[in-house]
Design an enzyme around this catalytic site. Sequence first.
Site, PDB file in Angstrom:
ATOM      1  N   GLU A 153       1.029  -1.198  -0.002  1.00  0.00           N
ATOM      2  CA  GLU A 153       0.052   0.047  -0.009  1.00  0.00           C
ATOM      3  C   GLU A 153       0.814   1.267   0.006  1.00  0.00           C
ATOM      4  OE1 GLU A 153      -3.767  -1.509   2.298  1.00  0.00           O
ATOM      5  OE2 GLU A 153      -2.317  -0.563   3.670  1.00  0.00           O
ATOM      6  N   ASN A 192      -6.017  -2.925   6.466  1.00  0.00           N
ATOM      7  CA  ASN A 192      -6.351  -2.874   8.057  1.00  0.00           C
ATOM      8  C   ASN A 192      -7.438  -2.150   8.412  1.00  0.00           C
ATOM      9  OD1 ASN A 192      -4.191  -4.676   8.250  1.00  0.00           O
ATOM     10  ND2 ASN A 192      -2.852  -2.985   8.925  1.00  0.00           N
TER      11      ASN A 192
END
Length: 655
Positions: A153, A192
């Site tokens: 990411e 997450n």
Amino acid sequence: MEIKQVTVIGSGLMGSGIAQVIATAGINVNLFDSFPEALDKGKSGIEKSLARLVKAGRMKSDDLSKVMGRIKFYREMEESLAGSELVIEAVPEIPELKEEVFNSVEKFANPDAILATNTSNIRITEIASKLKTPERLVGMHFFNPPAMMKLVEVIKGEKSSESNFQEVFNFSKKIGKEPIKVCKDTAGFVVNRISAPESLYFILLLENKVDSPEAIDSFARSQALPMGPYELMDYVGIDTVLHSLEYYNKTLSSAYGKTTIPQKMVSEKRLGIKTGEGFYKWKEGKAQVPSASPSTKVELLDVFCLEINEATKLIEEGVASPEDIEKGFSLGMNRPFGPVSVAKGLSNKEVKDKLIQLHEKYGADVFKPAKSIDEGRMKEAMDGRLKAKTEAKAITAEGEQLLNVKRTGKVARIELNNGRNNLLNMKVLDQLNNVIDQLWNDREVFVVVISGNGNLFSAGAELTQFIPDSMEFIEYSRKGERIFRKLSEIPKIVIAEMKGYVLGGGFELSLNCDIRVSHSECVIGFPETTIGLLPGWSGSQKLAKLIGMSRASYLILTGERFTGDLAKEYGIVSRIYSKNELQERTMEFATELSEKVSPIAAALSKKLIYKGSEVPADVGLEMESIAMGTIYGTKDFMEGISAFVQKRKPEYKFQ
Ligand SMILES: NC(=O)c1ccc[n+]([C@@H]2O[C@H](COP(=O)([O-])OP(=O)(O)OC[C@H]3O[C@@H](n4cnc5c(N)ncnc54)[C@H](O)[C@@H]3O)[C@@H](O)[C@H]2O)c1
């Protein structure tokens, strides 16, 4: 910029894995750890991991020593930083520790080095706020184990420079990863953050005594998941789970602060695999899960709806595109699909009802339906239509979408999107007009790039549309010219990214841009005279001004097509990029301009160049003096001068 040497700080689980990945890609790495035993452990971890790859036939044994030869191990940070163009921090998830590390990095690293953090959850903006040069920092979140997991990411903090963001993205691709762009900073980023409500849900199931961990884990395994949620939490570490909940409580919602079980487990040192006991007892790296029949009290739909809900919020907030969310979540969670494709198989009502039910049952506000789901627009969010509306709220064309408009930082990209040939007609002109008007007053946009969707810019005007008589045709001609003219008047730098075919109206559109870039084989021309027309929409006037009468007459009177290379020779095109990299390089160039050129200076210079060429010389020179006086009173002028004196990047505000 080519990154030839990287420093990784922290040789733990992630840092050593990251160093291995970079060295395997042929790039030199300096690995630094402040604890000698951690450095030794990191080194033997890499050797073992590479040996496993050799054994599995995924690496030649000769390559093992080559890869190890590219990694140098350091006990002194200053030495490890010398000569590196990228520094990746991978020390434990403790904000104060990361602050201390970056303070030293700023002292010793090359002042142009890009800084990256592998933080799992902490907002990049928060870490950057402690830096003297916050614009240098970008998030670069690898997944565990870095050698196996494809996802990275790449996160843009509020102050991260667009060029560093792009460099880290490109570098992630170069080392064989599949990066996604996290364009807006949020706790937990994409993977997450989407998992956060789910973790909370599994803890609340126990707090509400819905069922036992083993029954719920058994249910998860019966659904083909490799590990149940409680076994996974034990594996990750209950202390890590609790830290994340505490951080989300601070940054996302107080719902994350209402659990009691993880707190109790941490106080009892039941941290999971690392202390030998968590939800389960652990022996030789294996959880001793009591056998149980799959729970009948939970449904897979609960989990899917929570994921879809959080993914929808990310799209609404402009954190990432639906495509990147789908790709990121499936790669990051090792699943064949992500929330975007699951949502496609469910109705808005099904998802909304389930979320309302979960919210009523467990009282966590993060389970409440996201705005778009509440308003029945889940599909719109998931297929990107919502993104277009929110992201480009002031700049998206109305009605049928014949233009794609996308904003990245201070750059707006407009792509013609009308069939295979991106033909120009009344509707496209109306939408272009609308987009230009909306961009005009948008002070957040400094540079506009115009190109075509697909492989070509535009093959010209649509000749089959019905225009009843000459008078209407005059108006049509005037309309196109006026709209194109706005591009030379708009107070932004406008770049035409010319590719494939740039013919007739398409060429006229590009001639009204300030800068043109292309690839060598691009096919350009004014074929109008060969079909009984003439180059309108300013074509007959602009080309001669740009390249002189002789060349313009030749090109217009023969209708001959010519290449990007010749266009460069004639001065029509300023830069040639390779065909494969055209878009990437153009956007990099646009980003660079958006960061280094004062938008006011660009806007006034444009006026002087274009209007100045239409008036007598002394009037043009007078205009220049007045423009100089005007610019002298602007804040951006002060900023430009201070940045120059202080040898830093300017931060222009269009003021
Ligand atoms: N473990 C994961 O699954 C995972 C996944 C993605 C991201 N992350 C993130 O990556 C980062 C590192 O996590 P990890 O699991 O590798 O931790 P780790 O504990 O395995 O490794 C951290 C290393 O940093 C070293 N260190 C501590 N202080 C230091 C200092 N001042 N200077 C240099 N080195 C120092 C330690 O000696 C240790 O070797 C954290 O921010 C974590 O949130 C972890």
